[in-house]
Design an enzyme around this catalytic site. Structure first.
Site, mmCIF file in Angstrom:
data_model
loop_
_atom_site.group_PDB
_atom_site.id
_atom_site.type_symbol
_atom_site.label_atom_id
_atom_site.label_comp_id
_atom_site.label_asym_id
_atom_site.label_seq_id
_atom_site.Cartn_x
_atom_site.Cartn_y
_atom_site.Cartn_z
ATOM 1 N N CYS A 154 0.829 -1.211 0.000
ATOM 2 C CA CYS A 154 0.000 0.000 0.000
ATOM 3 C C CYS A 154 0.864 1.261 0.000
ATOM 4 O O CYS A 154 1.495 1.589 1.004
ATOM 5 C CB CYS A 154 -0.918 -0.055 1.226
ATOM 6 N N CYS A 168 -0.034 3.882 2.614
ATOM 7 C CA CYS A 168 0.391 3.402 3.945
ATOM 8 C C CYS A 168 1.859 3.760 4.194
ATOM 9 O O CYS A 168 2.231 4.131 5.300
ATOM 10 C CB CYS A 168 0.217 1.885 4.055
#
Length: 107
Positions: A32, A35
């Site tokens: 991600c 993230c």
């Protein structure tokens, strides 16, 4: 990547739900991109406010039970738990200034 302590499905209850102080859980995954952007910001917040809020991360790929339990469908999701309950949910990457505003009640 973040340097926060990791929690798992097995340790979630003891480390998050039964904590004496608020706990921010970063639901994230290795793949991600957003993230990875949030990780260093959370490290800074942990360094600055870790005495008031415990900051931890939970890998959703390795620990599918907890995200499902709390209906985490997008990452990054930051949930703040207090007294075993979700008291704040932030979905998506945010700059540090926005996170500080969102977390003002806890830090």
């Amino acid at each position: 990547m973040s340097n926060l302590n990791a929690v798992t499905d097995d340790t979630f209850e003891a480390e998050v739900l039964k904590s004496d102080k608020p706990v921010l859980v970063d639901f994230w995954a290795e793949w991600c991109g957003p993230c990875r952007q949030v990780g260093p910001i959370l490290d800074e917040l942990n360094a600055e406010h870790g005495e008031k809020v415990t900051f931890v991360k939970l890998n959703v790929d390795e620990n599918p039970v907890t995200p499902s339990t709390y209906r985490v469908t997008g990452i990054p999701t930051l949930n703040v738990y207090k007294d075993g309950e979700v008291v704040k949910q932030i979905v998506g990457a945010r700059p540090k200034s926005a996170l500080l505003k969102e977390l003002a009640d806890f830090i």
